[in-house]
Scaffold this active site. Structure first.
Site, PDB file in Angstrom:
ATOM      1  N   ASN A   9      10.151   7.262   3.489  1.00  0.00           N
ATOM      2  CA  ASN A   9       9.459   7.669   2.313  1.00  0.00           C
ATOM      3  C   ASN A   9       9.810   8.825   1.769  1.00  0.00           C
ATOM      4  O   ASN A   9       9.173   9.897   2.181  1.00  0.00           O
ATOM      5  CB  ASN A   9       8.093   7.154   2.502  1.00  0.00           C
ATOM      6  CG  ASN A   9       7.417   7.086   1.428  1.00  0.00           C
ATOM      7  OD1 ASN A   9       7.860   7.657   0.250  1.00  0.00           O
ATOM      8  ND2 ASN A   9       5.899   6.976   1.234  1.00  0.00           N
ATOM      9  N   ARG A  88      11.268   3.344   1.231  1.00  0.00           N
ATOM     10  CA  ARG A  88      10.334   2.878   0.163  1.00  0.00           C
ATOM     11  C   ARG A  88      11.238   3.385  -1.007  1.00  0.00           C
ATOM     12  O   ARG A  88      11.337   4.526  -1.055  1.00  0.00           O
ATOM     13  CB  ARG A  88       8.909   3.633   0.352  1.00  0.00           C
ATOM     14  CG  ARG A  88       8.060   3.538  -0.908  1.00  0.00           C
ATOM     15  CD  ARG A  88       6.919   4.629  -0.692  1.00  0.00           C
ATOM     16  NE  ARG A  88       6.295   4.482  -2.352  1.00  0.00           N
ATOM     17  CZ  ARG A  88       5.709   5.453  -2.811  1.00  0.00           C
ATOM     18  NH1 ARG A  88       6.128   6.606  -2.328  1.00  0.00           N
ATOM     19  NH2 ARG A  88       5.086   5.448  -3.962  1.00  0.00           N
ATOM     20  N   HIS A 177       2.419   0.782  -6.577  1.00  0.00           N
ATOM     21  CA  HIS A 177       1.559   0.449  -5.282  1.00  0.00           C
ATOM     22  C   HIS A 177       1.969  -1.175  -4.878  1.00  0.00           C
ATOM     23  O   HIS A 177       0.973  -1.537  -4.185  1.00  0.00           O
ATOM     24  CB  HIS A 177       0.170   0.653  -5.714  1.00  0.00           C
ATOM     25  CG  HIS A 177      -0.181   2.231  -5.846  1.00  0.00           C
ATOM     26  ND1 HIS A 177      -1.159   2.684  -6.826  1.00  0.00           N
ATOM     27  CD2 HIS A 177       0.357   3.192  -5.106  1.00  0.00           C
ATOM     28  CE1 HIS A 177      -1.198   3.932  -6.567  1.00  0.00           C
ATOM     29  NE2 HIS A 177      -0.338   4.288  -5.678  1.00  0.00           N
ATOM     30  N   ARG A 237      -2.996  13.305 -12.274  1.00  0.00           N
ATOM     31  CA  ARG A 237      -2.548  12.771 -13.376  1.00  0.00           C
ATOM     32  C   ARG A 237      -3.833  12.295 -14.319  1.00  0.00           C
ATOM     33  O   ARG A 237      -4.662  12.091 -13.901  1.00  0.00           O
ATOM     34  CB  ARG A 237      -1.753  11.655 -12.990  1.00  0.00           C
ATOM     35  CG  ARG A 237      -0.481  11.687 -12.337  1.00  0.00           C
ATOM     36  CD  ARG A 237       0.127  10.469 -12.191  1.00  0.00           C
ATOM     37  NE  ARG A 237       1.277  10.606 -11.305  1.00  0.00           N
ATOM     38  CZ  ARG A 237       1.433   9.834 -10.239  1.00  0.00           C
ATOM     39  NH1 ARG A 237       0.662   8.999  -9.582  1.00  0.00           N
ATOM     40  NH2 ARG A 237       2.726  10.289  -9.306  1.00  0.00           N
ATOM     41  N   GLU A 382       1.529   0.277   4.003  1.00  0.00           N
ATOM     42  CA  GLU A 382       2.636   0.085   3.391  1.00  0.00           C
ATOM     43  C   GLU A 382       4.200   0.156   4.394  1.00  0.00           C
ATOM     44  O   GLU A 382       4.965  -0.734   4.428  1.00  0.00           O
ATOM     45  CB  GLU A 382       2.918   0.982   2.374  1.00  0.00           C
ATOM     46  CG  GLU A 382       2.003   0.858   1.340  1.00  0.00           C
ATOM     47  CD  GLU A 382       1.993   2.042   0.270  1.00  0.00           C
ATOM     48  OE1 GLU A 382       2.246   2.020  -0.760  1.00  0.00           O
ATOM     49  OE2 GLU A 382       1.170   3.055   0.738  1.00  0.00           O
TER      50      GLU A 382
END
Length: 396
Positions: A9, A88, A177, A237, A382
């Site tokens: 990842n 990923r 996601h 964010r 994940e």
């Protein structure tokens, strides 16, 4: 049968990895390379319960993968069982609706989507190129965060802007996601049989945060958009706001609009409001010590999460399940309580005692007696989804 899978990842300044075995159920080794691109780059490797750290001289993604390969060379029992590498990839656009074995076509497709994920996609491509170089002959698979949301209807993914922007440039909501949401949907189906035919709301809450409505096992709406900036307030964010703010910030601070956008991505959210930290744990500790700004940032986070859960729920026939996942969703007792409190008009009510006592790292049901919506904490995984997709595609 040997089925070791290396999961990679790559972020813009980090690289997480793990080697999973036994159909993804066993983690043999895992680690992270951090602060890539700086003089403080280092890599941590955890093996058999022990963690080791070493500096990275060049501080590049290539050096990080090289160190991982060198470690595997010293552990031939793991390396010899390696049958595939799963990556990923944040953005697959409309090109990739599912995971896929990587070839030149796939790499070109990821490059074409890079305009929508300029921080992540170049890092993904570097990671893929380096692993092909260092692990020749081992098949590699790309697993896309966006693919789970390809089931959205046009009324959900189109922006109300001139249609030519979508036709000519692909400007639309993509969502992210997705690998996490797919895992949660599958785990919930095992835990609560029949949920795959019901309406499910999921709040994936971490430094990056989003919500998703899952209707009959498919994504029907999600809060993130063409980039991960849309939707919820997050660690750094801002989430959704009046687009005119970009122009206002640019003019007020005498900076470019790109620099103003950078403020919304990296200096806003929990960090911007609290002026203390983007880490939920730090903010909760400060709140308990009487820091009002820390409390305000957490309460805004809860409020906006509840709003987007309610918004995405408009694509469901019923709200049969509400699932919290991600680092914050799995561990923050305060935010789970505050989010559910703001959803009381929908009949959602969690049991305060169950919420307080929910064990970390385990599936928990927090539903208050009489509440029709089942409220869950389900830890996401994940890496397991990436490993399973990789095994499945290799076997095919």
């Amino acid at each position: 049968m040997q089925d070791n899978i290396l999961v990679v990842n790559c972020g813009s300044s980090s690289l997480k990895f793990a080697v999973l075995a036994n159909a993804g159920q066993q983690t043999l080794v895992e680690g992270i390379a951090e602060r890539l691109g700086s003089d403080e780059s280092l890599i941590s490797i955890k093996y058999q319960g022990e963690k080791s750290q070493s500096p990275l001289i060049e501080g590049t993604h290539k050096e990080a993968v090289t160190v991982i390969k060198q470690w595997l060379d010293q552990h031939p029992d793991i390396l010899q069982g390696l049958v595939g590498i799963g990556h990923r990839v944040v953005h697959g656009g409309e090109t990739f609706a599912s995971s896929i074995i990587i070839d030149e076509y796939v790499i070109n497709g990821i490059e074409e989507c890079a305009k929508f994920a300029p921080l992540h996609s170049p890092a993904h491509i570097k990671g893929i190129e380096v692993t092909f170089e260092l692990f020749p002959g081992i098949p590699q698979v790309a697993v896309f965060d966006t693919s789970f949301h390809q089931s959205l209807e046009a009324e959900q993914y189109l922006y109300p802007i001139p249609m030519s922007y979508y036709r000519n440039h692909g400007f639309r909501k993509y969502g992210f996601h997705g690998t996490s949401y797919r895992y949660i949907s599958q785990q919930l189906a095992k835990t609560s049989p029949g949920s795959e035919q019901q309406g499910v709301l999921v709040a994936h809450l971490g430094n990056g945060a989003s919500t998703c409505a899952i209707n009959h096992g498919q994504s029907s709406d999600t809060s993130m958009g063409i980039t991960p900036l849309e939707g919820l307030m997050m660690g750094t964010r801002s989430g959704s706001l009046d687009p005119s703010l970009i122009s206002f910030i640019s003019q007020a601070e005498n900076i470019s609009q790109d620099a103003a956008l950078d403020v919304l991505n990296k200096q806003s959210g929990l960090l911007g409001v609290s002026e203390l930290s983007n880490d939920c744990r730090t903010l909760e500790e400060a709140m308990l010590s009487g820091d009002e700004r820390a409390k305000l940032s957490l309460d805004i986070f809860a409020s906006r999460t509840a709003k987007y859960l309610a918004s995405t729920a408009t694509t469901l026939d019923s709200i049969d399940h509400l699932v919290f996942t991600g680092g914050i969703g799995e561990n923050s007792v305060y935010l789970r309580e505050q989010i559910c409190q703001r959803l009381k008009a929908f009949g959602i009510k969690l049991d305060e005692t169950k919420n307080q006592q929910a064990p970390r790292g385990e599936i928990s049901n927090l539903t208050n007696e009489g509440c029709q919506t089942q409220i869950w904490v389900i830890p996401t995984n994940e890496e397991l989804m990436i490993a399973l997709d990789t095994i499945s595609l290799i076997q095919k």
